[in-house]
Write a protein that holds these residues in place. Structure first.
Motif, PDB file in Angstrom:
ATOM      1  N   GLU A  95     -14.472 -42.131  13.934  1.00 29.83           N
ATOM      2  CA  GLU A  95     -15.209 -43.295  14.428  1.00 29.83           C
ATOM      3  C   GLU A  95     -16.708 -43.094  14.247  1.00 29.83           C
ATOM      4  O   GLU A  95     -17.184 -41.980  14.118  1.00 29.83           O
ATOM      5  N   TRP A  96     -17.401 -44.211  14.221  1.00 27.21           N
ATOM      6  CA  TRP A  96     -18.842 -44.218  14.015  1.00 27.21           C
ATOM      7  C   TRP A  96     -19.527 -43.893  15.347  1.00 27.21           C
ATOM      8  O   TRP A  96     -19.390 -44.635  16.311  1.00 27.21           O
ATOM      9  N   PRO A  97     -20.256 -42.797  15.421  1.00 27.18           N
ATOM     10  CA  PRO A  97     -20.926 -42.466  16.683  1.00 27.18           C
ATOM     11  C   PRO A  97     -22.194 -43.296  16.874  1.00 27.18           C
ATOM     12  O   PRO A  97     -22.924 -43.545  15.924  1.00 27.18           O
ATOM     13  N   SER A  98     -22.417 -43.739  18.095  1.00 31.04           N
ATOM     14  CA  SER A  98     -23.684 -44.407  18.406  1.00 31.04           C
ATOM     15  C   SER A  98     -24.714 -43.375  18.850  1.00 31.04           C
ATOM     16  O   SER A  98     -25.906 -43.590  18.725  1.00 31.04           O
ATOM     17  N   ASP A  99     -24.231 -42.229  19.359  1.00 33.40           N
ATOM     18  CA  ASP A  99     -25.118 -41.139  19.756  1.00 33.40           C
ATOM     19  C   ASP A  99     -24.319 -39.837  19.743  1.00 33.40           C
ATOM     20  O   ASP A  99     -23.111 -39.841  20.000  1.00 33.40           O
ATOM     21  N   ILE A 100     -25.009 -38.764  19.442  1.00 39.19           N
ATOM     22  CA  ILE A 100     -24.414 -37.428  19.428  1.00 39.19           C
ATOM     23  C   ILE A 100     -25.383 -36.503  20.146  1.00 39.19           C
ATOM     24  O   ILE A 100     -26.596 -36.613  19.983  1.00 39.19           O
ATOM     25  N   SER A 101     -24.844 -35.593  20.930  1.00 36.99           N
ATOM     26  CA  SER A 101     -25.696 -34.626  21.614  1.00 36.99           C
ATOM     27  C   SER A 101     -24.924 -33.317  21.789  1.00 36.99           C
ATOM     28  O   SER A 101     -23.701 -33.319  21.922  1.00 36.99           O
TER      29      SER A 101
END
Length: 156
Positions: A95-101
Motif C-alpha cells: 500500500e501507498w504510505p502517507s507517512d513513514i517513521s
C-alpha cells in the motif's frame, strides 16, 4: 573549506529512504520496503577516495560528525548492483504510505488503510529479523509521530 556539498544518488525508482542505526531503508514504487547495510554501501562507494577522505566522509555519512571538510563537491552514486549486494531484507507493504517513521527499533506506516507497525531485531549490528506487521487503527491516517514509552500521535 567547510561546507562543500556531498551528493548521494541512489539509482532506481524509490518513494523514500531513511538511514537509521547504520541501516538504509528504501521504499520503492512497488510498495516494497528494502533494508541494506549502510556501512558496507558507504565503504564501497568511498573505495576510490584516499584513506583520509574515506574516514572523514564515512564518519559524516554514518552520523558521527556534523560536518565534513573537503576541497570540492563530491557526488557518489549507488547503483542498483551495489544495493543488491548489500540487501539484508525486503518486506512487501502492498500500500501507498502517507507517512513513514522509525523510532526505537519500530517502523511505523500510516496509509489510507490505517496505521501499522513492525519491530526489527538486531544481531551483530545488522537487522536479523522483523516482527509481523501489526495494525494500530483501521482509519485512514495521514501523519504519525512516535515518541517515548511507545506513545504515538496519529492524524486521521
Amino acid at each position: 573549506m567547510l561546507g562543500q556539498k556531498i551528493t548521494i544518488n541512489i539509482h532506481g525508482d524509490y518513494l523514500d529512504s531513511f538511514v537509521y542505526s547504520g541501516v538504509l531503508f528504501i521504499m520503492n514504487t512497488d510498495f516494497n520496503l528494502s533494508v541494506y547495510s549502510w556501512d558496507e554501501i558507504c565503504s564501497e562507494i568511498l573505495s576510490d577516495e584516499s584513506l583520509f577522505v574515506q574516514l572523514m566522509i564515512k564518519d559524516f555519512m554514518l552520523g558521527h560528525s556534523s560536518n565534513v571538510s573537503i576541497d570540492m563537491p563530491k557526488i557518489f552514486n549507488i547503483e542498483e548492483s551495489i544495493l543488491r549486494k548489500y540487501m539484508l531484507h525486503t518486506i512487501e507493504l502492498n500500500e501507498w504510505p502517507s507517512d513513514i517513521s522509525i523510532y526505537n527499533n519500530r517502523f511505523y506506516i500510516s496509509s489510507s488503510n490505517g496505521t501499522f507497525y513492525f519491530d526489527f531485531y538486531w544481531t551483530d549490528g545488522r537487522i536479523d529479523s522483523f516482527s509481523q506487521i501489526s495494525k494500530i487503527i483501521d482509519l485512514a491516517s495521514f501523519k504519525i509521530a512516535p515518541g517515548s514509552y511507545n506513545r504515538l500521535v496519529i492524524a486521521v
